[in-house]
Design an enzyme around this catalytic site. Structure first.
Site, short mmCIF file in Angstrom:
data_model
loop_
_atom_site.label_atom_id
_atom_site.label_comp_id
_atom_site.label_asym_id
_atom_site.label_seq_id
_atom_site.Cartn_x
_atom_site.Cartn_y
_atom_site.Cartn_z
N ASN A 109 -0.63 9.71 -4.57
CA ASN A 109 -0.41 8.64 -3.57
C ASN A 109 -0.17 7.53 -3.92
O ASN A 109 -0.11 6.50 -2.87
CB ASN A 109 -1.42 9.15 -2.56
CG ASN A 109 -1.04 10.41 -1.68
OD1 ASN A 109 0.14 10.80 -1.60
ND2 ASN A 109 -2.01 11.05 -1.09
N ASN A 132 -3.20 15.14 0.51
CA ASN A 132 -3.83 14.68 1.64
C ASN A 132 -2.63 14.18 2.79
O ASN A 132 -2.78 13.24 3.28
CB ASN A 132 -4.64 13.15 1.17
CG ASN A 132 -5.78 13.67 0.81
OD1 ASN A 132 -6.48 14.66 1.18
ND2 ASN A 132 -6.34 12.90 -0.26
N THR A 241 -10.53 14.06 -8.92
CA THR A 241 -9.78 13.66 -7.60
C THR A 241 -8.91 15.05 -7.09
O THR A 241 -8.79 15.76 -8.17
CB THR A 241 -8.72 12.49 -7.95
OG1 THR A 241 -7.76 13.04 -8.96
CG2 THR A 241 -9.73 11.35 -8.42
N THR A 242 -8.46 14.47 -6.10
CA THR A 242 -7.31 16.03 -5.45
C THR A 242 -6.22 16.08 -6.64
O THR A 242 -5.87 17.20 -7.01
CB THR A 242 -6.79 15.48 -4.36
OG1 THR A 242 -8.18 15.10 -3.40
CG2 THR A 242 -6.06 16.64 -3.72
N GLY A 243 -5.72 14.89 -7.09
CA GLY A 243 -4.78 15.03 -7.75
C GLY A 243 -4.87 15.71 -9.35
O GLY A 243 -4.36 16.60 -9.73
N TRP A 263 -1.19 6.37 -10.56
CA TRP A 263 -1.44 5.01 -11.00
C TRP A 263 -2.52 4.12 -10.30
O TRP A 263 -2.37 3.56 -9.41
CB TRP A 263 0.21 4.20 -10.81
CG TRP A 263 0.01 2.94 -11.71
CD1 TRP A 263 -0.23 1.63 -10.92
CD2 TRP A 263 0.24 2.84 -12.91
NE1 TRP A 263 -0.27 0.79 -12.10
CE2 TRP A 263 -0.03 1.37 -13.19
CE3 TRP A 263 0.48 3.59 -14.08
CZ2 TRP A 263 0.28 0.59 -14.34
CZ3 TRP A 263 0.75 3.00 -15.07
CH2 TRP A 263 0.54 1.63 -15.47
N TYR A 276 -2.44 0.68 -3.12
CA TYR A 276 -3.31 1.76 -3.57
C TYR A 276 -2.69 2.98 -3.15
O TYR A 276 -2.58 4.18 -3.73
CB TYR A 276 -4.71 1.81 -2.90
CG TYR A 276 -5.61 2.83 -3.46
CD1 TYR A 276 -5.97 3.09 -4.51
CD2 TYR A 276 -6.14 3.63 -2.36
CE1 TYR A 276 -6.67 4.34 -4.89
CE2 TYR A 276 -7.05 4.69 -2.68
CZ TYR A 276 -7.24 4.80 -3.98
OH TYR A 276 -8.03 5.99 -4.26
N HIS A 277 -2.15 3.12 -2.04
CA HIS A 277 -1.31 4.10 -1.42
C HIS A 277 -0.03 3.75 -1.09
O HIS A 277 0.37 2.48 -0.56
CB HIS A 277 -2.01 4.67 -0.18
CG HIS A 277 -3.28 5.65 -0.26
ND1 HIS A 277 -3.95 5.64 0.67
CD2 HIS A 277 -3.56 6.19 -1.14
CE1 HIS A 277 -4.94 6.54 0.22
NE2 HIS A 277 -4.73 6.94 -0.82
N HIS A 293 -15.22 8.88 -7.90
CA HIS A 293 -14.15 9.04 -8.60
C HIS A 293 -13.94 8.37 -9.71
O HIS A 293 -14.54 7.11 -9.64
CB HIS A 293 -12.94 9.07 -7.92
CG HIS A 293 -12.67 10.00 -6.89
ND1 HIS A 293 -13.03 11.49 -7.10
CD2 HIS A 293 -11.85 10.07 -5.71
CE1 HIS A 293 -12.69 12.15 -5.92
NE2 HIS A 293 -11.90 11.42 -5.09
N1 CTP Z 1 -3.77 8.70 -7.23
C1 CTP Z 1 -3.67 7.85 -8.14
N2 CTP Z 1 -3.58 6.44 -8.01
C2 CTP Z 1 -3.47 5.80 -6.85
C3 CTP Z 1 -3.91 6.67 -5.85
C4 CTP Z 1 -3.91 8.33 -5.90
O1 CTP Z 1 -3.29 8.35 -9.43
N3 CTP Z 1 -3.34 4.49 -6.61
C5 CTP Z 1 -3.78 10.32 -7.52
C6 CTP Z 1 -5.34 10.59 -7.50
O2 CTP Z 1 -5.27 11.53 -8.35
C7 CTP Z 1 -5.51 11.20 -6.26
C8 CTP Z 1 -4.12 11.60 -5.58
O3 CTP Z 1 -3.19 10.62 -6.18
O4 CTP Z 1 -6.38 12.12 -6.03
C9 CTP Z 1 -4.01 11.65 -3.85
O5 CTP Z 1 -4.17 10.25 -3.57
P1 CTP Z 1 -5.29 10.09 -2.36
O6 CTP Z 1 -4.80 10.67 -1.09
O7 CTP Z 1 -5.55 8.69 -2.32
O8 CTP Z 1 -6.65 10.73 -3.10
P2 CTP Z 1 -8.05 10.10 -2.68
O9 CTP Z 1 -8.24 10.09 -1.20
O10 CTP Z 1 -8.06 8.97 -3.39
O11 CTP Z 1 -9.06 10.91 -3.44
P3 CTP Z 1 -9.61 12.44 -3.06
O12 CTP Z 1 -8.51 13.17 -2.21
O13 CTP Z 1 -9.39 13.13 -4.46
O14 CTP Z 1 -10.99 12.29 -2.62
#
Ligand code: CTP
EC number: 2.4.3.-
Length: 319
Positions: A109, A132, A241-243, A263, A276-277, A293
């Site tokens: 994301n 997510n 992490t989910t990813g 990233w 971030y997202h 994480h």
């Molecule tokens: N991710 C990434 N860089 C970011 C944001 C996310 O590499 N800036 C990757 C991570 O592997 C993350 C996945 O994309 O698990 C999905 O993003 P997100 O929905 O933000 O997951 P989180 O809520 O951050 O973490 P989790 O659901 O794993 O608790």
């Protein structure tokens, strides 16, 4: 067989906070990257010693019954009861049973996806995994639309759907669920306490409105098994992490794996700011001590796998 080298250094991996400001050169460049079939197969075999995605992707109906008590994986002292609704939604057979795909996309994301133009490329993969319940419609040019599996941490209901405080938010979530149109909705319901009601609301909504999704609830051992695999390869993650979970699962049923939107850094390769997202205004939180994480550490491991041809990372524009 030979070890898969994921963390090349001989010293134990440490969380290197300084790397957040370093330029992360992804080599080889997109056009030069070649898939390493031998290595991919070796990784699949090694991961199979820890978990089996076909089984661990979901608890099955036959293994639980309503009223059963489950201890949360990260909060062992807290428990939940298997509700009638949850039971109804447990799959009878694995949604991944005997599944094999030529190429898979895993879409993280990160805001690095914005202006990437990767939508078409992502949608061209045989199986597309998203995280997510991230929105796609408004970002289709950059992230694509195809969704074969999407994850949903219970916290998403709070973060993106205002805890369903009123009919408008409930309708919004319902529309998003309807748009999944038969894909797999993967809900980590047994990980941490606090998501109980949120999972129940979603289950109820799906049943009440006959939403066409195939629900899956990861097995109780998945988290520790994934962590175990990476620890064995000297990647000292606290909580995957989910990813990373999705990559680890995908090795089982995907021949080639392509990662987009991974990233975890506030600047891109050209030192431009990155959200971030891609779809909200959440800020970088992984640097905080409280965050379970260690995304930059995970990223380092994924980058190394990219260099070796086991997966392909795309962190810039698609052609
Ligand atoms: N991710 C990434 N860089 C970011 C944001 C996310 O590499 N800036 C990757 C991570 O592997 C993350 C996945 O994309 O698990 C999905 O993003 P997100 O929905 O933000 O997951 P989180 O809520 O951050 O973490 P989790 O659901 O794993 O608790």
């Amino acid at each position: 067989g030979a070890e898969v080298v994921i963390n090349g250094s001989s010293s134990p991996a440490v969380v290197d906070r300084s790397n957040e400001s370093i330029k992360h050169d992804i080599q080889p460049a997109s056009s030069k990257w070649r898939h390493n079939q031998t290595l991919s197969l070796r990784i699949r075999k090694q991961i199979l010693k820890f978990l089996d995605a076909e089984k661990d992707i979901s608890v099955l109906k036959g293994t639980l019954k309503p009223g059963d008590i489950i201890h949360y994986i990260f909060d062992r002292d807290s428990t939940m009861n298997v509700s009638q609704n949850l039971y109804e939604l447990l799959p009878r057979t694995s949604p991944l049973k005997n599944k094999h795909f030529g190429t898979c996309a895993i879409v993280g994301n990160s805001g690095v996806l914005l202006n990437s133009g990767c939508g078409k490329e992502i949608d061209a993969h045989s199986f597309v995994i998203r995280c997510n319940l991230a929105p796609v419609q408004e970002y289709a040019r950059d992230v694509g639309l195809k969704t074969d599996l999407v994850t949903m941490n219970p916290s998403v209901i709070q973060r993106a759907f205002e805890d369903l405080v009123n009919a408008t938010w409930r309708e919004k979530l319902l529309q998003r669920l309807h748009s999944l149109n038969g894909s797999i909705l993967w809900i980590p319901a047994f990980m941490a306490r606090g998501g109980k009601e949120r999972v129940e609301w979603v289950n109820e909504l799906i049943l009440k409105h006959h939403v066409n999704v195939r629900t899956a609830y990861p097995s109780l051992r998945l988290l520790h098994a994934v962590r175990g695999y990476w620890l064995t390869n000297k990647v000292h993650i606290k909580r995957p992490t989910t990813g990373l979970l999705m990559y680890t699962l995908a090795t089982r049923f995907c021949n080639q794996i392509y990662l987009y939107g991974f990233w975890p850094f506030p600047l891109d390769q050209n030192q431009n700011p990155v959200k971030y997202h891609y779809y909200d205004s959440l800020k970088y939180g992984y640097t905080s001590q409280a965050s379970p994480h260690t995304m930059p550490l995970e990223f380092k491991a994924l980058k190394s796998l990219h260099e070796q041809g086991a997966l392909k990372l795309t962190v810039g524009q698609c052609d």
